[in-house]
Design a protein around this motif. Structure first.
Motif, PDB file in Angstrom:
ATOM      1  N   ASN A 140      36.854 -16.732 -33.015  1.00 55.03           N
ATOM      2  CA  ASN A 140      37.254 -15.759 -33.984  1.00 55.03           C
ATOM      3  C   ASN A 140      36.995 -16.515 -35.443  1.00 55.03           C
ATOM      4  O   ASN A 140      36.736 -17.585 -35.493  1.00 55.03           O
ATOM      5  CB  ASN A 140      38.939 -15.571 -34.220  1.00 55.03           C
ATOM      6  CG  ASN A 140      39.141 -14.753 -32.908  1.00 55.03           C
ATOM      7  OD1 ASN A 140      38.842 -13.687 -32.612  1.00 55.03           O
ATOM      8  ND2 ASN A 140      39.959 -15.199 -31.958  1.00 55.03           N
ATOM      9  N   PHE A 141      36.755 -15.499 -36.341  1.00 57.27           N
ATOM     10  CA  PHE A 141      36.627 -16.064 -37.831  1.00 57.27           C
ATOM     11  C   PHE A 141      37.929 -16.203 -38.602  1.00 57.27           C
ATOM     12  O   PHE A 141      38.765 -15.281 -38.397  1.00 57.27           O
ATOM     13  CB  PHE A 141      35.699 -15.063 -38.583  1.00 57.27           C
ATOM     14  CG  PHE A 141      34.518 -14.938 -37.956  1.00 57.27           C
ATOM     15  CD1 PHE A 141      33.523 -15.814 -38.400  1.00 57.27           C
ATOM     16  CD2 PHE A 141      33.816 -13.743 -37.363  1.00 57.27           C
ATOM     17  CE1 PHE A 141      32.059 -15.816 -37.929  1.00 57.27           C
ATOM     18  CE2 PHE A 141      32.609 -13.735 -37.094  1.00 57.27           C
ATOM     19  CZ  PHE A 141      31.901 -14.759 -37.233  1.00 57.27           C
TER      20      PHE A 141
ATOM     21  N   GLU B 234      34.019  -6.231 -40.440  1.00 55.08           N
ATOM     22  CA  GLU B 234      34.691  -6.378 -41.993  1.00 55.08           C
ATOM     23  C   GLU B 234      34.690  -7.779 -42.280  1.00 55.08           C
ATOM     24  O   GLU B 234      34.157  -7.989 -43.544  1.00 55.08           O
ATOM     25  CB  GLU B 234      36.226  -5.944 -41.886  1.00 55.08           C
ATOM     26  CG  GLU B 234      36.500  -4.481 -41.673  1.00 55.08           C
ATOM     27  CD  GLU B 234      37.841  -4.177 -41.596  1.00 55.08           C
ATOM     28  OE1 GLU B 234      38.331  -3.283 -42.501  1.00 55.08           O
ATOM     29  OE2 GLU B 234      38.570  -4.580 -40.530  1.00 55.08           O
ATOM     30  N   PHE B 235      34.607  -8.638 -41.479  1.00 52.66           N
ATOM     31  CA  PHE B 235      34.522 -10.019 -41.915  1.00 52.66           C
ATOM     32  C   PHE B 235      33.300 -10.609 -42.537  1.00 52.66           C
ATOM     33  O   PHE B 235      33.092 -10.961 -43.618  1.00 52.66           O
ATOM     34  CB  PHE B 235      35.176 -11.010 -40.764  1.00 52.66           C
ATOM     35  CG  PHE B 235      35.559 -12.291 -41.135  1.00 52.66           C
ATOM     36  CD1 PHE B 235      36.856 -12.669 -41.384  1.00 52.66           C
ATOM     37  CD2 PHE B 235      34.697 -13.409 -41.596  1.00 52.66           C
ATOM     38  CE1 PHE B 235      37.325 -14.087 -41.848  1.00 52.66           C
ATOM     39  CE2 PHE B 235      34.982 -14.511 -41.940  1.00 52.66           C
ATOM     40  CZ  PHE B 235      36.265 -14.987 -42.016  1.00 52.66           C
ATOM     41  N   ARG B 236      32.309  -9.935 -41.530  1.00 54.28           N
ATOM     42  CA  ARG B 236      30.903 -10.081 -42.025  1.00 54.28           C
ATOM     43  C   ARG B 236      30.484  -9.489 -43.298  1.00 54.28           C
ATOM     44  O   ARG B 236      29.822 -10.163 -44.182  1.00 54.28           O
ATOM     45  CB  ARG B 236      30.008  -9.566 -40.879  1.00 54.28           C
ATOM     46  CG  ARG B 236      30.124 -10.529 -39.766  1.00 54.28           C
ATOM     47  CD  ARG B 236      29.106 -10.012 -38.706  1.00 54.28           C
ATOM     48  NE  ARG B 236      29.149 -10.943 -37.515  1.00 54.28           N
ATOM     49  CZ  ARG B 236      29.721 -10.552 -36.417  1.00 54.28           C
ATOM     50  NH1 ARG B 236      30.341  -8.991 -36.293  1.00 54.28           N
ATOM     51  NH2 ARG B 236      29.989 -11.113 -35.301  1.00 54.28           N
TER      52      ARG B 236
ATOM     53  N   PHE C  11      34.915 -14.827 -49.876  1.00 49.50           N
ATOM     54  CA  PHE C  11      35.773 -15.924 -49.464  1.00 49.50           C
ATOM     55  C   PHE C  11      35.522 -17.333 -50.026  1.00 49.50           C
ATOM     56  O   PHE C  11      34.279 -17.533 -50.481  1.00 49.50           O
ATOM     57  CB  PHE C  11      35.408 -16.449 -47.827  1.00 49.50           C
ATOM     58  CG  PHE C  11      35.889 -15.219 -46.954  1.00 49.50           C
ATOM     59  CD1 PHE C  11      37.096 -15.017 -46.810  1.00 49.50           C
ATOM     60  CD2 PHE C  11      34.911 -14.388 -46.163  1.00 49.50           C
ATOM     61  CE1 PHE C  11      37.740 -14.076 -45.660  1.00 49.50           C
ATOM     62  CE2 PHE C  11      35.440 -13.551 -45.172  1.00 49.50           C
ATOM     63  CZ  PHE C  11      36.634 -13.223 -45.205  1.00 49.50           C
ATOM     64  N   VAL C  12      36.469 -18.191 -50.394  1.00 49.96           N
ATOM     65  CA  VAL C  12      36.198 -19.621 -50.860  1.00 49.96           C
ATOM     66  C   VAL C  12      35.671 -20.436 -49.765  1.00 49.96           C
ATOM     67  O   VAL C  12      34.962 -21.248 -49.997  1.00 49.96           O
ATOM     68  CB  VAL C  12      37.575 -20.096 -51.383  1.00 49.96           C
ATOM     69  CG1 VAL C  12      37.407 -21.622 -51.728  1.00 49.96           C
ATOM     70  CG2 VAL C  12      38.114 -19.241 -52.381  1.00 49.96           C
ATOM     71  N   GLU C  13      36.321 -20.041 -48.482  1.00 50.36           N
ATOM     72  CA  GLU C  13      35.827 -20.766 -47.203  1.00 50.36           C
ATOM     73  C   GLU C  13      35.820 -20.017 -46.227  1.00 50.36           C
ATOM     74  O   GLU C  13      36.949 -19.046 -46.154  1.00 50.36           O
ATOM     75  CB  GLU C  13      36.732 -22.147 -47.168  1.00 50.36           C
ATOM     76  CG  GLU C  13      38.266 -22.066 -46.946  1.00 50.36           C
ATOM     77  CD  GLU C  13      38.329 -21.602 -45.415  1.00 50.36           C
ATOM     78  OE1 GLU C  13      37.843 -21.890 -44.687  1.00 50.36           O
ATOM     79  OE2 GLU C  13      39.673 -21.033 -45.624  1.00 50.36           O
ATOM     80  N   TYR C  14      35.035 -20.259 -44.966  1.00 53.52           N
ATOM     81  CA  TYR C  14      35.197 -19.449 -43.866  1.00 53.52           C
ATOM     82  C   TYR C  14      34.804 -20.357 -42.707  1.00 53.52           C
ATOM     83  O   TYR C  14      34.080 -21.462 -42.834  1.00 53.52           O
ATOM     84  CB  TYR C  14      34.936 -18.125 -43.746  1.00 53.52           C
ATOM     85  CG  TYR C  14      33.327 -18.002 -43.736  1.00 53.52           C
ATOM     86  CD1 TYR C  14      32.503 -17.918 -42.810  1.00 53.52           C
ATOM     87  CD2 TYR C  14      32.623 -18.066 -45.147  1.00 53.52           C
ATOM     88  CE1 TYR C  14      31.001 -18.006 -42.965  1.00 53.52           C
ATOM     89  CE2 TYR C  14      31.333 -17.827 -45.221  1.00 53.52           C
ATOM     90  CZ  TYR C  14      30.612 -17.961 -44.039  1.00 53.52           C
ATOM     91  OH  TYR C  14      29.021 -17.854 -44.137  1.00 53.52           O
ATOM     92  N   ASP C  15      35.285 -19.968 -41.388  1.00 51.24           N
ATOM     93  CA  ASP C  15      35.035 -20.882 -40.343  1.00 51.24           C
ATOM     94  C   ASP C  15      35.149 -19.971 -38.991  1.00 51.24           C
ATOM     95  O   ASP C  15      36.113 -19.198 -38.995  1.00 51.24           O
ATOM     96  CB  ASP C  15      35.936 -21.972 -40.322  1.00 51.24           C
ATOM     97  CG  ASP C  15      35.372 -23.156 -39.219  1.00 51.24           C
ATOM     98  OD1 ASP C  15      34.442 -23.067 -38.697  1.00 51.24           O
ATOM     99  OD2 ASP C  15      36.119 -24.011 -38.820  1.00 51.24           O
ATOM    100  N   ALA C  16      34.241 -19.965 -37.918  1.00 57.73           N
ATOM    101  CA  ALA C  16      34.529 -19.677 -36.632  1.00 57.73           C
ATOM    102  C   ALA C  16      35.305 -20.775 -35.902  1.00 57.73           C
ATOM    103  O   ALA C  16      35.054 -21.787 -36.078  1.00 57.73           O
ATOM    104  CB  ALA C  16      33.259 -19.381 -36.076  1.00 57.73           C
TER     105      ALA C  16
ATOM    106  N   SER D 293      45.321 -15.991 -45.013  1.00 56.69           N
ATOM    107  CA  SER D 293      43.982 -16.234 -44.513  1.00 56.69           C
ATOM    108  C   SER D 293      43.685 -14.594 -43.854  1.00 56.69           C
ATOM    109  O   SER D 293      44.530 -14.242 -43.350  1.00 56.69           O
ATOM    110  CB  SER D 293      43.847 -17.308 -43.580  1.00 56.69           C
ATOM    111  OG  SER D 293      43.829 -18.629 -44.110  1.00 56.69           O
ATOM    112  N   ALA D 294      42.452 -14.688 -43.865  1.00 55.26           N
ATOM    113  CA  ALA D 294      41.879 -13.324 -43.197  1.00 55.26           C
ATOM    114  C   ALA D 294      41.408 -13.934 -41.652  1.00 55.26           C
ATOM    115  O   ALA D 294      41.020 -15.054 -41.566  1.00 55.26           O
ATOM    116  CB  ALA D 294      40.869 -12.719 -43.941  1.00 55.26           C
ATOM    117  N   THR D 295      41.570 -12.983 -40.957  1.00 46.97           N
ATOM    118  CA  THR D 295      41.100 -13.261 -39.449  1.00 46.97           C
ATOM    119  C   THR D 295      40.520 -12.268 -38.535  1.00 46.97           C
ATOM    120  O   THR D 295      41.228 -11.330 -38.891  1.00 46.97           O
ATOM    121  CB  THR D 295      42.218 -14.267 -38.701  1.00 46.97           C
ATOM    122  OG1 THR D 295      41.739 -14.736 -37.392  1.00 46.97           O
ATOM    123  CG2 THR D 295      43.294 -13.275 -38.278  1.00 46.97           C
TER     124      THR D 295
END
Length: 175
Positions: A78-79, A59-61, A69-74, A36-38
């Motif tokens: 953090n993301f 970068e995440f935004r 992303f297939v999915e993302y969450d805060a 995952s990315a964070t």
């Protein structure tokens, strides 16, 4: 269509997901782990591209804007997200495991109805609290937030394909 199956593991912080996944991955060399990315800072010993892809919030935004992303969450300020390209590449090679929060798990299930959702449940909220406190690296405010989130996550477990109530059972069932 991809060659591999997608397994999504979720569970409250401190429930033992990482331990279960470590043992499953150790016994099943045909499985791949999706990184995952964070936006959170690396913990001691963590390596970029191995434990997580560590990126800035900007970068995440941008990755969100690019539909990367297939999915993302805060979560906890953090993301976190699953990079689409990496996941698709791994699924072309075989079975893949994701370790993500319920919000992300449901987004994955929507995008990939064939995904298999597995929830690792704590024996009780009291035991979960004991585990979080015994770590010694979590402040009181974060423990309270994690326990509140764990209550909600446990309510969501009925939306999973499988619920495993003890880590030992998970090892027996999945290995």
């Amino acid at each position: 269509m991809s060659k591999g199956r997608l397994f999504v593991f979720s569970g409250a912080s401190g429930v033992g997901k990482s331990t279960v996944l470590f043992h499953v991955m150790d016994k099943r060399h045909d499985l791949q782990f999706s990184v995952s990315a964070t936006t959170r800072a690396p913990r001691p010993g963590e390596k970029d591209g191995v434990n997580y892809y560590f990126v800035s919030k900007d970068e995440f935004r941008q990755m969100i804007s690019d539909d990367a992303f297939v999915e993302y969450d805060a979560h906890m300020g953090n993301f976190y997200g699953t990079p689409r390209k990496q996941l698709e590449e791994k699924l072309e090679k075989g079975d893949v495991i994701l370790d993500i929060e319920p919000v992300g798990a449901f987004a994955v299930k929507k995008a990939r109805p064939d995904a298999i959702l597995v929830f690792i449940a704590p024996p009780s909220l009291e035991e979960l609290e004991r585990r979080l406190r015994s770590r010694g690296d979590t402040g009181e405010k974060q423990i309270v937030m994690r326990l509140e989130r764990a209550s909600w996550e446990m309510e969501q477990s009925k939306r999973y394909d499988y619920v495993v109530s003890r880590a030992v059972m998970a090892l027996d069932a999945l290995v």
